[in-house]
Write an enzyme that holds these catalytic residues in place. Structure first.
Site, PDB file in Angstrom:
ATOM      1  N   ALA A  74       0.818  -1.216   0.000  1.00 45.48           N
ATOM      2  CA  ALA A  74       0.000   0.000   0.000  1.00 45.48           C
ATOM      3  C   ALA A  74       0.851   1.264   0.000  1.00 45.48           C
ATOM      4  O   ALA A  74       0.435   2.288  -0.544  1.00 45.48           O
ATOM      5  CB  ALA A  74      -0.948  -0.004   1.198  1.00 45.48           C
ATOM      6  N   ASN A 150      -6.044   3.372  10.360  1.00 43.17           N
ATOM      7  CA  ASN A 150      -5.274   2.237  10.881  1.00 43.17           C
ATOM      8  C   ASN A 150      -5.177   2.213  12.398  1.00 43.17           C
ATOM      9  O   ASN A 150      -5.078   1.154  13.003  1.00 43.17           O
ATOM     10  CB  ASN A 150      -3.870   2.215  10.264  1.00 43.17           C
ATOM     11  CG  ASN A 150      -3.213   3.566  10.234  1.00 43.17           C
ATOM     12  OD1 ASN A 150      -3.732   4.496   9.621  1.00 43.17           O
ATOM     13  ND2 ASN A 150      -2.104   3.704  10.914  1.00 43.17           N
ATOM     14  N   ALA A 199      -1.430  -6.791   0.738  1.00 45.53           N
ATOM     15  CA  ALA A 199      -1.725  -8.214   0.991  1.00 45.53           C
ATOM     16  C   ALA A 199      -1.510  -8.621   2.449  1.00 45.53           C
ATOM     17  O   ALA A 199      -2.225  -9.475   2.974  1.00 45.53           O
ATOM     18  CB  ALA A 199      -0.864  -9.089   0.082  1.00 45.53           C
ATOM     19  N   HIS A 200      -0.507  -7.986   3.100  1.00 40.46           N
ATOM     20  CA  HIS A 200      -0.157  -8.512   4.436  1.00 40.46           C
ATOM     21  C   HIS A 200      -1.145  -8.122   5.534  1.00 40.46           C
ATOM     22  O   HIS A 200      -1.001  -8.561   6.683  1.00 40.46           O
ATOM     23  CB  HIS A 200       1.285  -8.144   4.815  1.00 40.46           C
ATOM     24  CG  HIS A 200       1.517  -6.717   5.201  1.00 40.46           C
ATOM     25  ND1 HIS A 200       1.440  -6.295   6.504  1.00 40.46           N
ATOM     26  CD2 HIS A 200       1.846  -5.624   4.477  1.00 40.46           C
ATOM     27  CE1 HIS A 200       1.734  -4.994   6.556  1.00 40.46           C
ATOM     28  NE2 HIS A 200       1.976  -4.572   5.338  1.00 40.46           N
ATOM     29  N   THR A 238       9.971  -7.045 -12.974  1.00 42.90           N
ATOM     30  CA  THR A 238       9.517  -8.434 -13.086  1.00 42.90           C
ATOM     31  C   THR A 238       8.536  -8.749 -11.964  1.00 42.90           C
ATOM     32  O   THR A 238       8.830  -8.491 -10.795  1.00 42.90           O
ATOM     33  CB  THR A 238      10.727  -9.387 -12.993  1.00 42.90           C
ATOM     34  OG1 THR A 238      11.614  -9.053 -14.056  1.00 42.90           O
ATOM     35  CG2 THR A 238      10.306 -10.840 -13.096  1.00 42.90           C
ATOM     36  N   CYS A 323       3.665   1.700  12.647  1.00 44.61           N
ATOM     37  CA  CYS A 323       4.661   2.289  11.755  1.00 44.61           C
ATOM     38  C   CYS A 323       5.357   3.477  12.389  1.00 44.61           C
ATOM     39  O   CYS A 323       6.395   3.903  11.930  1.00 44.61           O
ATOM     40  CB  CYS A 323       4.011   2.704  10.436  1.00 44.61           C
ATOM     41  SG  CYS A 323       3.128   1.343   9.681  1.00 44.61           S
TER      42      CYS A 323
HETATM   43  C1  LIG Z   1      -3.878   2.613   6.197  1.00 49.11           C
HETATM   44  C2  LIG Z   1      -2.548   2.073   5.789  1.00 49.11           C
HETATM   45  N1  LIG Z   1      -1.960   2.523   4.660  1.00 49.11           N
HETATM   46  C3  LIG Z   1      -0.787   2.058   4.249  1.00 49.11           C
HETATM   47  C4  LIG Z   1      -0.089   1.120   4.970  1.00 49.11           C
HETATM   48  C5  LIG Z   1       1.232   0.625   4.459  1.00 49.11           C
HETATM   49  O1  LIG Z   1       1.040  -0.595   3.803  1.00 49.11           O
HETATM   50  P1  LIG Z   1       2.256  -1.509   3.314  1.00 49.11           P
HETATM   51  O2  LIG Z   1       2.854  -2.087   4.542  1.00 49.11           O
HETATM   52  O3  LIG Z   1       1.607  -2.538   2.436  1.00 49.11           O
HETATM   53  O4  LIG Z   1       3.188  -0.647   2.540  1.00 49.11           O
HETATM   54  C6  LIG Z   1      -0.631   0.628   6.149  1.00 49.11           C
HETATM   55  C7  LIG Z   1       0.119  -0.341   6.987  1.00 49.11           C
HETATM   56  O5  LIG Z   1       0.311  -0.165   8.167  1.00 49.11           O
HETATM   57  C8  LIG Z   1      -1.899   1.109   6.572  1.00 49.11           C
HETATM   58  O6  LIG Z   1      -2.467   0.663   7.695  1.00 49.11           O
END
Ligand SMILES: Cc1ncc(COP(=O)(O)O)c(C=O)c1O
Length: 380
Positions: A74, A150, A199-200, A238, A323
């Protein structure tokens, strides 16, 4: 003893069926070839697997497979959407409580000469269509509002925001990393133009995601990674067959499990809240009902946040967003919805998932009651 994992909003473990499907795309007896190799059977087989997976992702979103662009997650999807659409002089409108994966590219664009402004949420973390409309300018090129926050899990009225964007002829990008796989997200019914997925967050692997880009009328997204013109010129490189296959299957399983997950995880989350809500100083952050069934963000007023996190050794939870948890500064999301520094620092995000069970929830309740009781006694 391993702590109980209650941090599913940060990431989820890979489903074992997904891991199995991925392992079949790695070795010489599997679909290991370069999906862009057009000259032999190995390449065709890998391409077929990648395209089937693209179809699985599209199906979960109600999109056409040709509208799905593979990315590394994302973060990259958000970067591609924002940087691929906004030029110097364009106005970009984002909500103030977006993930850093939107706020940082927005700030970068501001440094390149784009006009960037921020819509504030209300005290539940919701961004209203009215607030968005009031901030749209004549030169607004793109609006970016997340589906679900989040940290709080609060859901935004995306269909209403999409209507406002259409009325003012600007594009809408939605970071749906937290929502996709948990609740129905139908890009066509919602009327969004671009949407980011990871995906995660849905029991798939890390390092793969997708950006939905509406095809009709076509949106011209400028590539941010050049080198071969893959993904209809939007994102070269790729394709990692195993990652694509893993994400595709995870999306299909998410669709199959959605109703069961909603009922099970929602009931466990409510049990957890009922078990701790009467502790002194406990308050729910976020929207009481318009929020993901997996999230519980709780302020423990009067308790030192760092001490709380350190003392809750039997639980793996998050203070603020995972994060940003490398720094101990109060969460900008919690500050934006009106919490003081102390209230924000004493807040925890507890997030449940498909492997959370009743016993874990009962143990978590007992542990929180014990720790919070002791910390209050110490403080008084
Ligand atoms: C709302 C939101 N956006 C973006 C991300 C980042 O996603 P990714 O880890 O796939 O880069 C997160 C992950 O914590 C998220 O919760």
């Amino acid at each position: 003893m391993q702590p109980i994992y209650l941090d599913y909003a940060a990431t989820t473990p890979v489903d074992s069926q997904v891991a199995q499907a991925m392992s079949e795309c790695l070795e010489r007896d599997g679909k290991f070839a370069n999906p862009a190799s057009r000259s032999h059977l190995y390449g065709w087989q890998a391409e077929e697997a990648v395209e089937a997976a693209r179809g699985q992702v599209a199906a979960l979103l109600g999109a056409d497979a040709r509208e799905v662009v593979w990315t590394s997650g994302a973060t990259e999807s958000n970067n591609l959407a924002l940087k691929g659409l906004c030029q110097p002089g364009d106005h970009l409108l984002v909500s103030a409580i977006e993930h850093k994966a939107v706020l940082d590219p927005a700030e970068w664009l501001a440094g390149q000469g784009a006009e960037v402004s921020y819509v504030e949420p209300d005290t539940t973390g919701q961004v209203s269509a009215e607030a968005v409309e009031a901030s749209i300018r004549r030169n607004t090129r793109l609006v970016s509002v997340m589906f679900a926050n989040n940290e709080l899990g609060t859901l935004n009225p995306i269909a209403e925001i999409a209507q406002v964007c259409r009325k003012h002829q600007c594009l809408l990008h939605v970071d749906a990393a937290q929502a996709v796989g948990k609740i129905p997200v139908d890009v066509k019914a919602l009327g969004v133009d671009l949407l980011s997925v990871s995906a995660h967050k849905l029991y798939g692997p890390k390092g793969i995601g997708a950006l939905y880009v509406r095809r009709s009328p076509e949106i011209n997204v400028m590539a941010q990674i050049h080198g071969g013109g893959h993904e209809r010129g939007m994102r070269s490189g790729t394709l990692p067959t195993h990652q694509c296959v893993g994400m595709g299957l995870a999306c299909e399983l998410a669709e199959q499990n959605m109703e069961r997950d909603r009922a099970n995880i929602g009931a466990l989350r409510d049990t957890l809240w009922q078990g701790i809500k009467n502790l002194p100083g406990v308050r729910l952050n976020g929207h009481p009902s318009d929020r993901l069934y997996s999230h519980l963000n709780v302020a423990f007023d009067g308790v030192d946040g760092e001490m709380l996190l350190l003392s809750l050794r039997r639980l793996a939870v998050s203070s603020g967003s995972a994060c940003t948890s490398a720094t101990m500064s109060p969460s900008y999301v919690l500050k934006a919805i009106g919490l003081s520094d102390a209230e924000a620092l004493s807040s925890l995000r507890i997030s449940l998932g498909r492997y959370t069970d009743e016993q874990q929830v009962q143990q978590a309740i007992a542990h929180i009651i014990d720790v919070v009781g002791k910390l209050h006694t110490k403080a008084s």
